[in-house]
Each structure stands twice: as C-alpha cells, then as structure tokens.
Design an enzyme around this catalytic site. Structure first.
Site, PDB file in Angstrom:
ATOM      1  N   ASP A  45       0.929  -1.301   0.044  1.00 41.71           N
ATOM      2  CA  ASP A  45      -0.013  -0.075   0.027  1.00 41.71           C
ATOM      3  C   ASP A  45       0.844   1.413  -0.016  1.00 41.71           C
ATOM      4  OD1 ASP A  45      -2.704  -1.311   0.200  1.00 41.71           O
ATOM      5  OD2 ASP A  45      -1.915  -1.967   2.253  1.00 41.71           O
ATOM      6  N   GLY A  46       2.051   1.098   0.766  1.00 41.05           N
ATOM      7  CA  GLY A  46       2.801   2.329   0.690  1.00 41.05           C
ATOM      8  C   GLY A  46       3.486   2.773  -0.611  1.00 41.05           C
ATOM      9  N   TYR A 157      -4.163   4.674   9.097  1.00 42.29           N
ATOM     10  CA  TYR A 157      -4.019   5.364  10.347  1.00 42.29           C
ATOM     11  C   TYR A 157      -5.441   5.438  11.257  1.00 42.29           C
ATOM     12  CZ  TYR A 157      -1.914   8.879  13.420  1.00 42.29           C
ATOM     13  OH  TYR A 157      -1.227   9.474  14.467  1.00 42.29           O
TER      14      TYR A 157
HETATM   15  P1  NAD Z   1       3.717   2.417   5.319  1.00 44.11           P
HETATM   16  O1  NAD Z   1       4.036   2.620   3.728  1.00 44.11           O
HETATM   17  O2  NAD Z   1       5.133   1.837   5.926  1.00 44.11           O
HETATM   18  O3  NAD Z   1       2.499   1.904   5.893  1.00 44.11           O
HETATM   19  C1  NAD Z   1       2.221   1.595   7.143  1.00 44.11           C
HETATM   20  C2  NAD Z   1       1.012   0.490   7.207  1.00 44.11           C
HETATM   21  O4  NAD Z   1      -0.271   1.454   6.616  1.00 44.11           O
HETATM   22  C3  NAD Z   1       1.454  -0.678   6.171  1.00 44.11           C
HETATM   23  O5  NAD Z   1       1.282  -1.895   7.134  1.00 44.11           O
HETATM   24  C4  NAD Z   1       0.537  -0.313   5.220  1.00 44.11           C
HETATM   25  O6  NAD Z   1       0.217  -1.393   4.452  1.00 44.11           O
HETATM   26  C5  NAD Z   1      -0.696   0.160   5.942  1.00 44.11           C
HETATM   27  N1  NAD Z   1      -1.548   0.822   4.943  1.00 44.11           N
HETATM   28  C6  NAD Z   1      -1.451   1.975   4.330  1.00 44.11           C
HETATM   29  N2  NAD Z   1      -2.502   2.507   3.553  1.00 44.11           N
HETATM   30  C7  NAD Z   1      -3.343   1.627   3.952  1.00 44.11           C
HETATM   31  C8  NAD Z   1      -4.923   1.516   3.529  1.00 44.11           C
HETATM   32  N3  NAD Z   1      -5.553   2.402   2.764  1.00 44.11           N
HETATM   33  N4  NAD Z   1      -5.526   0.453   4.282  1.00 44.11           N
HETATM   34  C9  NAD Z   1      -4.987  -0.472   4.910  1.00 44.11           C
HETATM   35  N5  NAD Z   1      -3.805  -0.524   5.122  1.00 44.11           N
HETATM   36  C10 NAD Z   1      -2.904   0.626   4.876  1.00 44.11           C
HETATM   37  O7  NAD Z   1       3.955   3.841   6.033  1.00 44.11           O
HETATM   38  P2  NAD Z   1       4.049   5.326   5.633  1.00 44.11           P
HETATM   39  O8  NAD Z   1       4.666   5.519   4.262  1.00 44.11           O
HETATM   40  O9  NAD Z   1       4.725   5.780   6.854  1.00 44.11           O
HETATM   41  O10 NAD Z   1       2.811   5.902   5.256  1.00 44.11           O
HETATM   42  C11 NAD Z   1       1.652   5.573   4.506  1.00 44.11           C
HETATM   43  C12 NAD Z   1       0.297   5.442   5.151  1.00 44.11           C
HETATM   44  O11 NAD Z   1       0.579   4.594   6.341  1.00 44.11           O
HETATM   45  C13 NAD Z   1      -0.212   6.552   5.846  1.00 44.11           C
HETATM   46  O12 NAD Z   1      -1.122   7.329   5.003  1.00 44.11           O
HETATM   47  C14 NAD Z   1      -1.047   5.966   7.070  1.00 44.11           C
HETATM   48  O13 NAD Z   1      -2.366   5.967   6.988  1.00 44.11           O
HETATM   49  C15 NAD Z   1      -0.409   4.803   7.243  1.00 44.11           C
HETATM   50  N6  NAD Z   1       0.391   4.764   8.385  1.00 44.11           N
HETATM   51  C16 NAD Z   1      -0.299   4.079   9.732  1.00 44.11           C
HETATM   52  C17 NAD Z   1       0.171   4.239  10.973  1.00 44.11           C
HETATM   53  C18 NAD Z   1      -0.355   3.530  12.057  1.00 44.11           C
HETATM   54  O14 NAD Z   1      -1.522   2.851  11.738  1.00 44.11           O
HETATM   55  N7  NAD Z   1      -0.228   3.925  13.341  1.00 44.11           N
HETATM   56  C19 NAD Z   1       1.298   4.804  11.254  1.00 44.11           C
HETATM   57  C20 NAD Z   1       1.932   5.668  10.085  1.00 44.11           C
HETATM   58  C21 NAD Z   1       1.428   5.434   8.925  1.00 44.11           C
END
Ligand code: NAD
Length: 258
Positions: A45-46, A157
């Site tokens: 997804d990233g 998130y």
């Molecule tokens: P990343 O690319 O390492 O992804 C972080 C996690 O979020 C991965 O497990 C990914 O598969 C998941 N993810 C991302 N978009 C998703 C979606 N639409 N549905 C389900 N899972 C999804 O992280 P990054 O590059 O720092 O940021 C990308 C996205 O990751 C951000 O938009 C944010 O929503 C998410 N994220 C989540 C957290 C958390 O849940 N605590 C923290 C940081 C970022």
C-alpha cells in the site's frame, strides 16, 4: 498504451518488474515515466501511495494497478505470482475504472492532497483549535491532533486511532482525535465523527510547531498560519479493476485471522 512500473527495490519486486516489463513490451505498450496512462505499482500500500503522489498533478490522465510483493497490500489486486493472470486480463481489455476522491487541505495558498488521510499533529505541545463545520462553530479541540480520513484510508491510520472502517463506496470524511484531552474542564466529542462528503471543516488556532501530514508526506506549518480548511476534493485517483475483489475479502485477507 503508455505505462510506467513503479516498484520497490527489493529482489522479488525487481524480478517481477522485469517479467511484467517484458510482457508489456510484447503487447506493444510503450514505457513513458513522465506521461504514463497506466501505472503498475509493485510493493504494498505504501508503494501505491508513493506512486500516486509521484503523479499527483497528473491524476486525470493516469490509472493505477497495484501488485503486492509483500505480506500486506490492502488495495493491490494481484500478487507478484499472478503476473501471467494480470497480462491475460490486460489482453482481454475488460475492466472497470474505480474513482476515489482525494481529501484536500487548503493552507494559505497551498493545497495538500491525501488519499488515505490528512492529519494535523503536534506531538510535544498541546495543539489547540476551534473546529468549524460549514463555517459554524462545532467545538474547541485540545490534544495531539486531528486526523481526517477518506473511506479508502479508513483502514489505515484512522483504524489504528480507533476510527471506523468504512466500506469503500460510501463517500464521506472521518474526523478522529489524536490523543484528545478530555476532563471536567475541557471536553470535546471524543469520538470519531463521520461527515457526509459535502461538508467543509475549518480549523482555527495556532499551528505553531504543528505538522500537516498527507499520506506518507508531511510539511511543517508556518508560525503565522491561523486557519486551514479540509474537504473532499473534486480530484480523484483512478484504479483499473480487472478482477472483482469484494471489499469484505480485502478486509478478511488483511486483518482477520481465523
Ligand atoms: P507504510 O507505507 O510503512 O505503511 C504503514 C502501514 O499502513 C502498512 O502496514 C500499510 O500496509 C498500511 N496501509 C497504508 N495504507 C493503507 C490503507 N489504505 N488500508 C490499509 N492499510 C494501509 O507507511 P508510511 O509510508 O509511513 O505511510 C503511509 C500510510 O501508512 C499513511 O497514509 C498512514 O495511513 C499509514 N500509517 C499508519 C500508521 C499507524 O497505523 N499507526 C502509522 C504511520 C502510517
């Protein structure tokens, strides 16, 4: 058809990229990184989010297909072991285009776009703001920040913050507090709020030391910013859907273990 393959750099993804590239050239597709009509992403997804942001100002002319090479790929329809099936589906030219609206935040003259979410966060000093919905005062918020998610980003998130998972075809905005301060002096809604897609949310206050995050990207806000507005954008990301993957299947394969 002009295409580009946006891939992670690990060995498995790079090998899959080469196989896909060879197949696309046989189909007489033409590689064009600057002006592709079709972008294949190989990763998770990233990777998909990073590819979308690479073409954020050209989204009207680009469609995306996600291929996942790792364990998680909520929005990827193929795995790297299914490149042959993907190429067969491309030859059939039988597909639907799914359009997902972005969120947009206007801060002074700048517009930021997010597919998953837009968040305002200040983790070390209390962030305070007045939240207005359609220009009507709603509440005063104090805490680490606020997250605004699309239905697409409701599983990202937002879900970690305890927000609701929302089926994709419902267009709305989810507002969720990040560590809101709630006691007998300050009190906010302290619960995720799902807003119908036409609403516009304005935050007024001091954004000193606050950061605006939009998907994996972020920007430190200037000290003199005192208001910003968030709404569902008219701009969309387009996904090519050649196979039907039911939303509940995506949820099951990513989050549920029996
Ligand atoms: P990343 O690319 O390492 O992804 C972080 C996690 O979020 C991965 O497990 C990914 O598969 C998941 N993810 C991302 N978009 C998703 C979606 N639409 N549905 C389900 N899972 C999804 O992280 P990054 O590059 O720092 O940021 C990308 C996205 O990751 C951000 O938009 C944010 O929503 C998410 N994220 C989540 C957290 C958390 O849940 N605590 C923290 C940081 C970022």
């Amino acid at each position: 058809m002009r295409y580009f393959i946006f891939s992670k750099n690990d060995k498995r993804s790079s090998e899959a990229k080469k196989i896909l590239n060879d197949n696309l050239l046989k189909l007489e597709f033409e590689e064009d990184e600057n002006n592709p009509e079709l972008v294949f992403t190989i990763g998770g997804d990233g990777t998909l989010l990073r590819a979308i942001h690479k073409y954020i100002y050209k989204l009207e002319q680009v469609s995306f297909i996600g291929i996942h090479s790792g364990k998680l790929g909520f929005y990827c329809d193929y795995t790297i072991d299914e490149i042959d099936a993907l190429v067969d589906d491309l030859k059939r030219q039988d597909y639907k285009i799914e359009k997902i609206h972005l969120l947009q935040a206007q801060v002074e003259n700048e517009i930021y776009y997010g597919l998953n979410e837009i968040r305002i966060e200040s983790p070390f000093t209390t962030f305070r703001c007045l939240i207005k919905i359609d220009n009507q005062n709603f509440e005063h918020f104090r805490g680490n920040g606020l997250n605004f998610a699309t239905t697409f980003g409701s599983t990202a998130y937002n879900r970690s913050l305890g927000g609701p998972v929302i089926e994709n075809n419902l267009e709305c905005i989810v507002m969720q507090e990040v560590a809101g301060i709630n006691h007998n002096i300050y009190h906010s809604l302290n619960s995720p709020l799902v807003l119908e897609k036409s609403h516009q949310i304005t935050l007024e206050g001091s954004f000193k030391r606050a950061v605006i995050g939009f998907d994996h990207r972020y920007h430190e806000l200037n000290d003199d910013v005192n208001s910003l507005t968030i709404l569902l954008s008219e701009r969309c990301v387009q996904f090519i859907r050649m196979r039907q993957v039911a939303y509940f299947e995506r949820l099951k394969r990513s989050f549920i273990t029996d």
